[in-house]
Structures are given as C-alpha cells and as structure tokens.
Design a protein around this motif. Sequence first.
Motif, PDB file in Angstrom:
ATOM      1  N   LYS A  83       0.826  -1.208   0.000  1.00 39.55           N
ATOM      2  CA  LYS A  83       0.000   0.000   0.000  1.00 39.55           C
ATOM      3  C   LYS A  83       0.860   1.258   0.000  1.00 39.55           C
ATOM      4  O   LYS A  83       1.944   1.275   0.599  1.00 39.55           O
ATOM      5  CB  LYS A  83      -0.896   0.016   1.246  1.00 39.55           C
ATOM      6  CG  LYS A  83      -1.615  -1.289   1.545  1.00 39.55           C
ATOM      7  CD  LYS A  83      -2.359  -1.216   2.858  1.00 39.55           C
ATOM      8  CE  LYS A  83      -2.958  -2.557   3.235  1.00 39.55           C
ATOM      9  NZ  LYS A  83      -1.934  -3.483   3.776  1.00 39.55           N
ATOM     10  N   LEU A 115      -2.669  -0.749  -2.957  1.00 43.33           N
ATOM     11  CA  LEU A 115      -3.780   0.067  -2.458  1.00 43.33           C
ATOM     12  C   LEU A 115      -3.357   1.484  -2.105  1.00 43.33           C
ATOM     13  O   LEU A 115      -2.237   1.716  -1.633  1.00 43.33           O
ATOM     14  CB  LEU A 115      -4.379  -0.561  -1.197  1.00 43.33           C
ATOM     15  CG  LEU A 115      -4.986  -1.954  -1.258  1.00 43.33           C
ATOM     16  CD1 LEU A 115      -3.906  -3.024  -1.084  1.00 43.33           C
ATOM     17  CD2 LEU A 115      -6.026  -2.134  -0.156  1.00 43.33           C
ATOM     18  N   HIS A 117      -3.586   3.640   0.729  1.00 42.14           N
ATOM     19  CA  HIS A 117      -3.762   3.175   2.101  1.00 42.14           C
ATOM     20  C   HIS A 117      -4.552   4.176   2.938  1.00 42.14           C
ATOM     21  O   HIS A 117      -4.243   5.356   2.969  1.00 42.14           O
ATOM     22  CB  HIS A 117      -2.377   2.963   2.739  1.00 42.14           C
ATOM     23  CG  HIS A 117      -2.405   2.133   3.991  1.00 42.14           C
ATOM     24  ND1 HIS A 117      -1.266   1.782   4.668  1.00 42.14           N
ATOM     25  CD2 HIS A 117      -3.418   1.574   4.685  1.00 42.14           C
ATOM     26  CE1 HIS A 117      -1.580   1.046   5.720  1.00 42.14           C
ATOM     27  NE2 HIS A 117      -2.892   0.917   5.746  1.00 42.14           N
ATOM     28  N   GLY A 151      -6.394  -0.862  -5.952  1.00 41.82           N
ATOM     29  CA  GLY A 151      -7.549  -0.651  -5.099  1.00 41.82           C
ATOM     30  C   GLY A 151      -7.253   0.347  -3.997  1.00 41.82           C
ATOM     31  O   GLY A 151      -6.262   1.090  -4.063  1.00 41.82           O
ATOM     32  N   PHE A 152      -8.086   0.355  -2.967  1.00 40.80           N
ATOM     33  CA  PHE A 152      -7.881   1.296  -1.866  1.00 40.80           C
ATOM     34  C   PHE A 152      -8.461   0.728  -0.581  1.00 40.80           C
ATOM     35  O   PHE A 152      -9.333  -0.149  -0.603  1.00 40.80           O
ATOM     36  CB  PHE A 152      -8.507   2.654  -2.175  1.00 40.80           C
ATOM     37  CG  PHE A 152     -10.011   2.690  -2.244  1.00 40.80           C
ATOM     38  CD1 PHE A 152     -10.763   3.360  -1.283  1.00 40.80           C
ATOM     39  CD2 PHE A 152     -10.696   2.081  -3.295  1.00 40.80           C
ATOM     40  CE1 PHE A 152     -12.147   3.409  -1.357  1.00 40.80           C
ATOM     41  CE2 PHE A 152     -12.086   2.124  -3.374  1.00 40.80           C
ATOM     42  CZ  PHE A 152     -12.814   2.792  -2.399  1.00 40.80           C
ATOM     43  N   SER A 153      -7.952   1.209   0.551  1.00 36.80           N
ATOM     44  CA  SER A 153      -8.514   0.848   1.851  1.00 36.80           C
ATOM     45  C   SER A 153      -9.087   2.097   2.504  1.00 36.80           C
ATOM     46  O   SER A 153      -8.627   3.211   2.239  1.00 36.80           O
ATOM     47  CB  SER A 153      -7.452   0.207   2.751  1.00 36.80           C
ATOM     48  OG  SER A 153      -6.477   1.151   3.154  1.00 36.80           O
ATOM     49  N   MET A 172     -10.824   1.610  -9.731  1.00 40.62           N
ATOM     50  CA  MET A 172     -10.621   0.788  -8.536  1.00 40.62           C
ATOM     51  C   MET A 172     -11.189  -0.613  -8.755  1.00 40.62           C
ATOM     52  O   MET A 172     -12.339  -0.774  -9.137  1.00 40.62           O
ATOM     53  CB  MET A 172     -11.275   1.436  -7.318  1.00 40.62           C
ATOM     54  CG  MET A 172     -10.662   2.777  -6.917  1.00 40.62           C
ATOM     55  SD  MET A 172      -8.914   2.662  -6.421  1.00 40.62           S
ATOM     56  CE  MET A 172      -8.109   3.415  -7.867  1.00 40.62           C
ATOM     57  N   CYS A 175     -11.798  -2.934  -2.819  1.00 39.20           N
ATOM     58  CA  CYS A 175     -11.734  -1.994  -1.699  1.00 39.20           C
ATOM     59  C   CYS A 175     -11.701  -2.753  -0.385  1.00 39.20           C
ATOM     60  O   CYS A 175     -12.470  -3.692  -0.178  1.00 39.20           O
ATOM     61  CB  CYS A 175     -12.920  -1.043  -1.717  1.00 39.20           C
ATOM     62  SG  CYS A 175     -12.961   0.071  -0.290  1.00 39.20           S
ATOM     63  N   GLN A 176     -10.826  -2.316   0.504  1.00 35.27           N
ATOM     64  CA  GLN A 176     -10.641  -2.955   1.802  1.00 35.27           C
ATOM     65  C   GLN A 176     -11.274  -2.075   2.883  1.00 35.27           C
ATOM     66  O   GLN A 176     -10.897  -0.915   3.030  1.00 35.27           O
ATOM     67  CB  GLN A 176      -9.138  -3.108   2.048  1.00 35.27           C
ATOM     68  CG  GLN A 176      -8.739  -3.996   3.195  1.00 35.27           C
ATOM     69  CD  GLN A 176      -7.270  -4.366   3.094  1.00 35.27           C
ATOM     70  OE1 GLN A 176      -6.829  -4.953   2.097  1.00 35.27           O
ATOM     71  NE2 GLN A 176      -6.495  -4.010   4.093  1.00 35.27           N
TER      72      GLN A 176
END
Length: 377
Positions: A83, A115, A117, A151-153, A172, A175-176
């Motif tokens: 990330k 990601l 973060h 993706g992204f968190s 994206m 997603c977390q």
Amino acid sequence: MIYKNFQDLKLSALGLGAMRLPVVGGNDAEIDEAKASQMVDYAMEKGINYYDTAWGYHSGQSEIVLGKALARHPRESFYLADKFPGYDLSNMDKVEEIFEQQLKKCGVSYFDFYLFHNVCEMNIDAYLDEAYGIYSYLKKQKDNGRIRHLGFSVHGSYEVMKRFLEAYGESMEFCQIQLNYVDWSFQDAKGKVELLGEYNIPVWVMEPLRGGKLASLASEDTERLQALRPEETIPAWAFRFIQSVPGVVVTLSGMSDYQQLSENITTFEEEKPLSEIERKELLEIADGMVKKIALPCTACRYCTTHCPQELDIPGLLNLYNEHCFTQGGFIVPMALSAVSQEKQPGACIGCRSCEGVCPQQIKISEAMADFAQKLKG
C-alpha cells in the motif's frame, strides 16, 4: 481452504495480514523472523495464497520479513499486496520513491495488489490533489504491469469514501474496509458495502475481529451463541458473519502466532454463513456491546442550533463513541486532524445550552470535556 473468484484469479478467502506478526520481547519493531517464516510456510501449505503488508507495519520491518518468508516459495504461488502510505501526509509527494523502495524491501518485481492506504478525513484532499500525482503514477505502474490490480482501503466515513469513488471509482478493482458484526452499524460498514456494490467493486475485509475484541465475549453472550452452534468458536462467529455478506472476496486477519493461524484456517476450510436467526442474534449482541459504552445520540441536531461555538456535536459524539469503544486507537485522531481547532471537543465552553434541547438527555458538556482529556492522554 475456501477460494473466491476475482476476475481470472482464485484467491483464498482467508488472507494473512502482516500487521501483527510474532515479535521478540514485545518490541513491535523486532519481528521474530523464524516464527514468521514458519507461519507463512504453514499458511502456504494449507492453501492461503493472499498476503498483505504495508510501509508502516512493524515500524517498516513487515515488508522485509514477509518478503523473505515468501521468497522461499515460487512467485506464482502467492499474491502479494502492499500500500501507498497516505496515512502520513509527508509521504504525499514521494509516491515514486516509496513505491520503488517497497519493491526492493519485498524482493519482488511487481505487486499483485496495491492500495491507496487508509483513505480518511485527514488525507482525502491530498489523495484527490493531482499536484501530488499519486493516482497518475500508480495508474502508470498498473499499465506497466508492476501493479496487477489497483484498489484502496478506507477507515474514513461513508462521505469520504464516496468522494474517493466519485474521483477514481472507475479505476478501482477492489476496496478494503473495516467490517465485522459490531461495525456493521457502528461504523456503517453496511452502507459502505452497499456503496461498493453500486460501483461493482468487490470487498476485502480488515479487522474481522476488531483488533481481538471479538475473539471472546461476555459469558451471557457466549451462551447465547453456543445454544445456536455448540461446535463453533467465538472467533469463528465473526468470520461466519463475514461469510454471510455478499461481495466479500478476501478476509484479512492479523495472526500473531501459530495457534491463531491454525484455528482460522480450520474455520475457512468450509463456508458456513449465518441463518437469518443467527445473524439477528449476533447483531443484537453487537448492539448490546455498543450500548454499554456509547452515548445514544440520534443526530437530530437540535443541539447544534443552540451551540454558541457552532460545533458539530453529533459528529463529535460519534467520534467520542468510537474512541471510547476502541479505547483509543488511530481512527479518531486522524478524523479530527481534518477539523479546525475551534471546532474540536476542547472548544466546548460547557455552557450546557445544547443539553436543554437534547431529547436523549445526554450530558454533552461532560462528554466533550472527557473527550478532550482522552485525546490529550
């Protein structure tokens, strides 16, 4: 091991998170490399193929130790996620430098998953600021094959998440989010899952046991669950809840010893989602846990019309509840870092004007004073 389809991949439903690896002498910055390697070997043997690390985990040592442990296995046998550390605003203009270092620290030539973060109130403006070039750089690395999936968190609110998706949602792939049966309502994980569904973005889960808080319950709550599933452990109930949520692909658990890893792997040998009765019972337990600590603010906003400081009292009480339930943590300080000093809890002058119109009769001034003191502590 249960596997989930993600595009053309089959990912283990349980992923190994490298934020809580075994350490030496209680020192978070000194990972026990031998034990960590044994855990990775066992995880690989039992079918876990998804591994997650980050720049700041274990004071920067997680990427190095996990990279060494995974290097003992063929590169095509695992998927590695890392990330960009946007939780620290001083990193925003260093995306290229940090990304290159991360590849070296992990000993790989590409990341399977990468990601943004911890998208939150503190950093959303910076993440969306094209001057930093974070999105364009990471998109370029994906086009070049050095990032396979982007993706992204999120630890921020629904509104923050929506802003990010409105800007970058089309690019994206996953997603977390923090998802467990307490945060289903408490942090509106339900709303976040539904929002991701609107964008057709699959869900990655972090904090399924809420930092271990859901690994054990009060005796009366334990008895309620054992009456429904005598064979199920209390931690397994948290995972079974997640197995009941549509759209979830990978559940990450930060396992700090072999026993935790072994027990979680056993849970993920078979999918046993909750029935409606079981799910209702679990959510009632969660509601009871929160009510023991949280103030019953309904966000009616009568209070704000009587506040001479013009504070966002419902918003602050929501953060106060989170801070009290978690007994500290990083989420609330990060959210408040985006709030000006004159709108912080400490700006409350204790006039009690708000309390005169509060339908829930909350002692707001006392809560604000306690909140300010907790933040100092």
